[in-house]
Each structure stands twice: as structure tokens, then as C-alpha cells.
Motif scaffolding. Sequence first.
Motif, PDB file in Angstrom:
ATOM      1  N   THR A   4     -44.407  34.685  87.005  1.00 34.34           N
ATOM      2  CA  THR A   4     -44.473  34.932  85.559  1.00 34.34           C
ATOM      3  C   THR A   4     -44.603  33.615  84.790  1.00 34.34           C
ATOM      4  OG1 THR A   4     -42.063  34.855  85.383  1.00 34.34           O
ATOM      5  CG2 THR A   4     -43.074  37.019  85.754  1.00 34.34           C
ATOM      6  N   PRO A   5     -45.094  33.643  83.556  1.00 35.50           N
ATOM      7  CA  PRO A   5     -45.126  32.416  82.738  1.00 35.50           C
ATOM      8  C   PRO A   5     -43.707  31.906  82.478  1.00 35.50           C
ATOM      9  CG  PRO A   5     -46.461  34.156  81.747  1.00 35.50           C
ATOM     10  CD  PRO A   5     -45.668  34.793  82.831  1.00 35.50           C
ATOM     11  N   GLY A   6     -43.537  30.605  82.501  1.00 32.53           N
ATOM     12  CA  GLY A   6     -42.220  30.023  82.230  1.00 32.53           C
ATOM     13  C   GLY A   6     -41.977  29.863  80.745  1.00 32.53           C
ATOM     14  N   TRP A   7     -40.712  29.819  80.389  1.00 31.21           N
ATOM     15  CA  TRP A   7     -40.323  29.583  79.000  1.00 31.21           C
ATOM     16  C   TRP A   7     -39.742  28.173  78.873  1.00 31.21           C
ATOM     17  CZ3 TRP A   7     -37.842  33.314  82.091  1.00 31.21           C
ATOM     18  CH2 TRP A   7     -36.580  32.956  82.576  1.00 31.21           C
ATOM     19  N   TRP A   8     -39.706  27.633  77.649  1.00 33.01           N
ATOM     20  CA  TRP A   8     -39.033  26.359  77.428  1.00 33.01           C
ATOM     21  C   TRP A   8     -37.558  26.545  77.740  1.00 33.01           C
ATOM     22  CZ3 TRP A   8     -41.668  22.012  76.859  1.00 33.01           C
ATOM     23  CH2 TRP A   8     -42.966  22.065  76.355  1.00 33.01           C
ATOM     24  N   CYS A   9     -37.033  25.708  78.621  1.00 31.67           N
ATOM     25  CA  CYS A   9     -35.714  25.943  79.217  1.00 31.67           C
ATOM     26  C   CYS A   9     -34.594  26.124  78.200  1.00 31.67           C
ATOM     27  CB  CYS A   9     -35.367  24.796  80.165  1.00 31.67           C
ATOM     28  SG  CYS A   9     -36.384  24.785  81.658  1.00 31.67           S
ATOM     29  N   ASP A  10     -34.632  25.418  77.081  1.00 29.34           N
ATOM     30  CA  ASP A  10     -33.549  25.484  76.096  1.00 29.34           C
ATOM     31  C   ASP A  10     -33.898  26.351  74.897  1.00 29.34           C
ATOM     32  OD1 ASP A  10     -31.877  23.832  77.581  1.00 29.34           O
ATOM     33  OD2 ASP A  10     -32.766  22.015  76.749  1.00 29.34           O
ATOM     34  N   PHE A  11     -35.032  27.062  74.961  1.00 27.45           N
ATOM     35  CA  PHE A  11     -35.453  27.896  73.838  1.00 27.45           C
ATOM     36  C   PHE A  11     -34.960  29.324  74.030  1.00 27.45           C
ATOM     37  CE2 PHE A  11     -39.372  25.690  71.820  1.00 27.45           C
ATOM     38  CZ  PHE A  11     -38.651  24.520  71.725  1.00 27.45           C
ATOM     39  N   SER A  12     -34.491  29.921  72.951  1.00 25.11           N
ATOM     40  CA  SER A  12     -34.111  31.327  72.992  1.00 25.11           C
ATOM     41  C   SER A  12     -35.363  32.194  73.125  1.00 25.11           C
ATOM     42  CB  SER A  12     -33.350  31.707  71.723  1.00 25.11           C
ATOM     43  OG  SER A  12     -34.222  31.674  70.605  1.00 25.11           O
ATOM     44  N   ALA A  13     -35.158  33.462  73.431  1.00 21.49           N
ATOM     45  CA  ALA A  13     -36.301  34.377  73.543  1.00 21.49           C
ATOM     46  C   ALA A  13     -37.046  34.485  72.213  1.00 21.49           C
ATOM     47  CB  ALA A  13     -35.827  35.747  74.007  1.00 21.49           C
ATOM     48  N   GLY A  14     -36.317  34.317  71.101  1.00 21.05           N
ATOM     49  CA  GLY A  14     -36.959  34.371  69.790  1.00 21.05           C
ATOM     50  C   GLY A  14     -37.928  33.231  69.549  1.00 21.05           C
ATOM     51  N   ASP A  15     -37.738  32.113  70.256  1.00 22.01           N
ATOM     52  CA  ASP A  15     -38.623  30.955  70.108  1.00 22.01           C
ATOM     53  C   ASP A  15     -39.753  30.944  71.131  1.00 22.01           C
ATOM     54  OD1 ASP A  15     -37.214  29.808  67.958  1.00 22.01           O
ATOM     55  OD2 ASP A  15     -35.727  28.981  69.330  1.00 22.01           O
ATOM     56  N   THR A  16     -39.773  31.931  72.017  1.00 21.88           N
ATOM     57  CA  THR A  16     -40.819  32.028  73.031  1.00 21.88           C
ATOM     58  C   THR A  16     -41.987  32.840  72.498  1.00 21.88           C
ATOM     59  OG1 THR A  16     -39.235  31.847  74.848  1.00 21.88           O
ATOM     60  CG2 THR A  16     -41.339  32.863  75.363  1.00 21.88           C
ATOM     61  N   SER A  17     -43.185  32.425  72.848  1.00 22.38           N
ATOM     62  CA  SER A  17     -44.382  33.141  72.417  1.00 22.38           C
ATOM     63  C   SER A  17     -44.316  34.614  72.827  1.00 22.38           C
ATOM     64  CB  SER A  17     -45.615  32.481  73.060  1.00 22.38           C
ATOM     65  OG  SER A  17     -46.744  33.307  72.966  1.00 22.38           O
ATOM     66  N   LYS A  18     -44.764  35.493  71.936  1.00 18.59           N
ATOM     67  CA  LYS A  18     -44.774  36.926  72.241  1.00 18.59           C
ATOM     68  C   LYS A  18     -45.677  37.225  73.431  1.00 18.59           C
ATOM     69  CE  LYS A  18     -43.673  38.526  67.567  1.00 18.59           C
ATOM     70  NZ  LYS A  18     -44.126  39.309  66.402  1.00 18.59           N
ATOM     71  N   LEU A  19     -46.693  36.420  73.604  1.00 17.93           N
ATOM     72  CA  LEU A  19     -47.590  36.570  74.742  1.00 17.93           C
ATOM     73  C   LEU A  19     -46.827  36.420  76.050  1.00 17.93           C
ATOM     74  CD1 LEU A  19     -50.665  36.952  75.185  1.00 17.93           C
ATOM     75  CD2 LEU A  19     -50.845  34.478  75.311  1.00 17.93           C
ATOM     76  N   VAL A  20     -45.968  35.408  76.126  1.00 17.50           N
ATOM     77  CA  VAL A  20     -45.183  35.155  77.330  1.00 17.50           C
ATOM     78  C   VAL A  20     -44.168  36.273  77.553  1.00 17.50           C
ATOM     79  CG1 VAL A  20     -43.425  33.629  78.329  1.00 17.50           C
ATOM     80  CG2 VAL A  20     -45.492  32.663  77.325  1.00 17.50           C
ATOM     81  N   LYS A  21     -43.490  36.709  76.491  1.00 15.57           N
ATOM     82  CA  LYS A  21     -42.489  37.768  76.640  1.00 15.57           C
ATOM     83  C   LYS A  21     -43.127  39.071  77.125  1.00 15.57           C
ATOM     84  CE  LYS A  21     -40.767  37.009  72.462  1.00 15.57           C
ATOM     85  NZ  LYS A  21     -39.905  37.039  71.255  1.00 15.57           N
ATOM     86  N   ARG A  22     -44.311  39.373  76.603  1.00 13.48           N
ATOM     87  CA  ARG A  22     -44.979  40.596  77.052  1.00 13.48           C
ATOM     88  C   ARG A  22     -45.387  40.500  78.517  1.00 13.48           C
ATOM     89  NH1 ARG A  22     -49.592  40.856  73.993  1.00 13.48           N
ATOM     90  NH2 ARG A  22     -50.871  40.219  75.761  1.00 13.48           N
ATOM     91  N   GLU A  23     -45.810  39.304  78.940  1.00 10.85           N
ATOM     92  CA  GLU A  23     -46.199  39.127  80.342  1.00 10.85           C
ATOM     93  C   GLU A  23     -44.996  39.246  81.274  1.00 10.85           C
ATOM     94  OE1 GLU A  23     -49.302  38.477  82.038  1.00 10.85           O
ATOM     95  OE2 GLU A  23     -49.872  39.481  80.176  1.00 10.85           O
TER      96      GLU A  23
END
Length: 515
Positions: A92-111
Motif C-alpha cells: 500500500t502507499p505509505g503515509w508521512w510517519c508523524d502525520f495524522s490520517a487527516g493530513d494524509t492525501s485522500k488518494l492514499v487513504k482510499r488506496e
Amino acid sequence: MATSNPSERKLKHGFSFLIKSRGMFDISDVLFVGNDWSVSQLKVVLLGGRNSGKSCVGNLILGKEEFVTKERTSCSRRLGVVAGRWITVVDTPGWWCDFSAGDTSKLVKREIVSSVSLCPPGPHVFLIVVKASSAFSERRCRAVEEHVDLLGDGVWGHCLVVFTCADRFLHKGAEECVERGGAALRRLTEKCGRRSHSVVLNDPTDGAALLLRIQELMSENGNRAFEMEESISRAAAEEKRAVEERAHLRLIGMKRHRALLRDRLRPITNIRIVLLGAKGSGKTSALNTILSRECRRRVGRTAQCQVGEVVKFGRQLTVVDTPGWWMNYFSDESSHFDQREIVLGPSLCPPGPHVFLLTIRVDRAFTETHRRSVQEHVELISERIWSRVILLFTFGDWLGATTTEQYIESEGQPLQWLVDRCSNRYHVLNSRTKGEGFQVRELIGKIEETMSGGSSSWHYEIEMKVLQEVERRMRREAESVRKRTLKKEQQRRRARARLGEWIYPSLNQVFVQSF
């Protein structure tokens, strides 16, 4: 934990014997036997932050280089046969380690949510990958929890924390990693039922050991696959379908508009550009790419406006880089100095810029706060500026196979408002691509189209009232600095005089007494 059956104990005994007798072994030496591995195919989903080693763990499981170890916006699925058994691994796409889900791109969350549908009826195991050498703070733990919770209830019963290390000499066992990681890491492993494992990424021995650990987790769950709530999977599928439809319509509209503008193109030999954007949005990297400048030192913050010039593709390009603002600050929260520099930027390429390039990072969420921040800072120059603004999406390599239109439609209303405000003018720039000539040539073409479709004026007319107000403020500040400097100098002189009055009589007195 489920009691191991005789076949499983036999497998583990053989695994230990191979390690002791041969030092290392190939993953194909492991023969999966026993009822716990009677399911036809093992399905694994990799979760984790950026640069955690997810893709390398996938390669370790499959025993070969299947995943490209770079960040992207979409899931990647690979199938392989290991010891006569089919294994499906979804990265899966990775998220910025210290970023909350709210700060993650919607594209990444959907994937992340869609990863479950890539291995129907569902994955047996989710591997939460954590870099062993990185500090694991409370904030980082919350980021993991929020992103994993996107998959719904019951997911934690299928999770295993995997610690990654690149060097055998620095490798530590899972229990030691948990103890050294502190309270946040202990809480994460508790949510995963205290299941954890540690691997060295370049050691095939560790790949076989990880598969054995996965076997134990599957035994605990009775070989049941994770089943996502139907409402979550249906919503993700419907959103993806709607995004693709809207993206297609946006692409068609953009192409039609550009076709009309091309018919009105006029020959241009001089182009003046002003770069605007938040701190860290890639403005200065974009400047270096446009000007074909090699930047071997780390790019820092632009404190004052900078001007660069170059002749490219037969055009004289003048580019002004302005100071950035904090992406979650409104204009009245930015310093007066930064506000003044932004307003003065257009005056550094007289008689005025032809276009403004507004830089936006594609690898971060774009919220309503960010939209308002952009609007207020851009309109410090003028509310009339929008007809000459082109959105410049930076860090374009992160998009991978995702189209710009899919990204725009995925990110939601705040970004769509901004794109529409710029009349659907946008361009993606990848500063990491070598030989950036094509990117810049395409950008120049879009700039020329914007100039052809603009108002009667060939360039942006600087609002003299705004500029005069800034100059008056600068004169007041200069006068204030002059008075403050003069006052300090007078204070120093008085202090020196008092010091002399105290020192010299004392010295004279000492001199007389000595005789």
C-alpha cells in the motif's frame, strides 16, 4: 495462542536445523505442511509509513525483487510461488510517519482501504512495518492507529508488527525493539495481540522465519481471512468510480480549452514569471528546474525575493522566487516582512509578470485551511491576479501512474475550488527527473496559452496603490530603524562617558597615593 500440531512442530524443527547446519538457507527450502497451511493461497497486505521498508519486506516474502522501492499513490500487487504455495502480497502507499490520517492525501487513504479488494475474499495478515532504527513517538503511534483503523473493526486481530533493519550487525530481536521503543511502541504491539517480528531486509533466512511467524498468526485465527465491512468497501469502490468519471470530464474540458487558446497563440520571446507558494511547497526547486540550475546543497527557505534569468527554447525567461508562508497560517499571521516581499515580487520583473506559478505539493492533504491560506496570501497582491495564475503541482514523481485529474478529483472540494479559480490551468513538475527539458517546454506552452487567453493587457498591471502603500511602509520602517540606531548610539556614548568619569579619577588617586 493455538497449540502447534505435530506437522508444525516438525516444520519448526527442520527450520532450526537448517539454520544451525547451513548458517543460512533459501526461502524455497521451507515446505509448508500441516492443517494450518491447508488454504490454497496466502494473502498479505503491507502497511506502514514512508521509508519504513514495506516494499523490501514484500520482496523478502516473495524471495525476489518484485516491488520497486519508491513511494507512490496506488497499491501494487505481486503474486509468487514460494515452496509450492501461491502467495499474494499487496503493498500500500505509505503515509508521512508523524502525520495524522487527516493530513494524509485522500488518494492514499482510499488506496489503503482498497487494498483489501485486491486479494479477495480478504487478506489473512496485515504486516505493520516499522523501521527499527527510528524513534517511535506517541504521535507516530497515533498515526499508525488512525491509518490502520481506516480498514474497520476486527483488523487488529490480523495485524503483525514487523521491525526492519538493513544491517545484520545492528539487528535486534522483536522483544528488544519493543522494550527500547518505549510506551508508544508497547501500546501498538498490545493492539496487535503482542505479535511482533524482526527482520534483516537483505537476508533470505529472515524471509522464511517471517513466513513461519505468519503461519502462527493464521493458526490463531483458524485460517480465517479478514472480512471488511461491506459499507466501507462499497463506499471506497463508489468513490473511486465517481473520481474516475469526474477526472475524465475534467481532462476533456481542459483539452478543449487549450485547443481554443492555441488558435490565438502569438510569437513570444520574453516571459516574466513570479513563483508563489507555501514553505516547503517546492518553489525554489521549481525555480532551479526552470532555470536548469544544478543545486547540490540542501535547498533552504527563501527569505527575500530572488530573481533568476535564462534563455530557453528561444525565450528570455525571468523568474522571481518569493518567500513562502506557513501552509496553515492565514495572511494576517504571516510576518509583515514576508507579506511585503510577496507584494513586491511582481515589481522585480518590470513592467510586470506575465504569469504567476502557484506551487502545491501533491504528496500532502489539501484542506480548507490550506485553501484559505493560499487565497489570502495570493490576494495580498491583488484579487485580479487569478486570471494569470497557473497551479504548479510539485513532487510529481509521487503520483506515479495516477493522473493529475484523478488527484484533483480525489482530494476534494478545497483543491477543486482552487483549480476552478485558476480556470483549470495546472501543470505537474517532477524536479527529480533528469533531462527536464520536456517538462519546461510543456510549461512554457501553457504559459503562452494563458497569455493569449488573458485580458487586453499582455502582462499583469502592477497596482500602483498597493505598491505605493508598501513603499510608504518601507520608508516608515527605515526611518524607525534609523531613529532606533541613533538612540542606541547616543546611549553608548553616554555610557562610555560615565565609565570614563568613574575610571580616570580612581586611577589618578591610585597614582598620587603611590608617591
